[in-house]
Motif scaffolding. Sequence first.
Motif, PDB file in Angstrom:
ATOM      1  N   GLU A  26      10.351  61.075  47.213  1.00  0.00           N
ATOM      2  CA  GLU A  26      10.493  60.635  46.025  1.00  0.00           C
ATOM      3  C   GLU A  26      11.310  61.924  45.317  1.00  0.00           C
ATOM      4  O   GLU A  26      12.000  61.599  44.332  1.00  0.00           O
ATOM      5  CB  GLU A  26       9.073  60.564  45.311  1.00  0.00           C
ATOM      6  N   LEU A  31      12.920  60.338  42.235  1.00  0.00           N
ATOM      7  CA  LEU A  31      11.857  59.323  41.565  1.00  0.00           C
ATOM      8  C   LEU A  31      10.526  60.024  40.938  1.00  0.00           C
ATOM      9  O   LEU A  31      10.246  60.986  41.532  1.00  0.00           O
ATOM     10  CB  LEU A  31      11.539  58.303  42.565  1.00  0.00           C
ATOM     11  N   TYR A  35       5.953  56.895  42.263  1.00  0.00           N
ATOM     12  CA  TYR A  35       6.648  55.735  42.101  1.00  0.00           C
ATOM     13  C   TYR A  35       6.317  54.525  43.395  1.00  0.00           C
ATOM     14  O   TYR A  35       6.198  53.504  43.129  1.00  0.00           O
ATOM     15  CB  TYR A  35       8.236  56.051  42.068  1.00  0.00           C
ATOM     16  N   LYS A  47      16.710  52.468  40.646  1.00  0.00           N
ATOM     17  CA  LYS A  47      15.760  53.007  41.639  1.00  0.00           C
ATOM     18  C   LYS A  47      16.458  53.089  42.944  1.00  0.00           C
ATOM     19  O   LYS A  47      16.393  53.705  43.890  1.00  0.00           O
ATOM     20  CB  LYS A  47      14.467  52.729  41.608  1.00  0.00           C
ATOM     21  N   LYS A  50      19.554  55.138  43.289  1.00  0.00           N
ATOM     22  CA  LYS A  50      19.098  56.525  43.734  1.00  0.00           C
ATOM     23  C   LYS A  50      18.730  56.666  45.036  1.00  0.00           C
ATOM     24  O   LYS A  50      19.247  57.624  45.762  1.00  0.00           O
ATOM     25  CB  LYS A  50      17.880  56.965  42.835  1.00  0.00           C
TER      26      LYS A  50
END
Length: 71
Positions: A26, A31, A35, A47, A50
């Motif tokens: 994460e 994140l 998450y 997301k 990412k």
Amino acid sequence: MTENQTIKDRLILYIKHLKLSVRKFEENCDLANGYIKNIRLSITPDKLRKISLHYPELNTGWLMTGEGEMR
């Protein structure tokens, strides 16, 4: 792979494959803490972007659908 595997399950499988903690993954992907634990049905495109920026070797098609290979 089992048919009942979720996106969350596949993401955790990938993280274990990398030998990382969920928290470190994460952090690496920018994140929020927790998450992944809170993923319900899917993840949002931002997301996913990412994650794929930090881990380009991850097959995002596999992550989203379970089809194909992890990498």
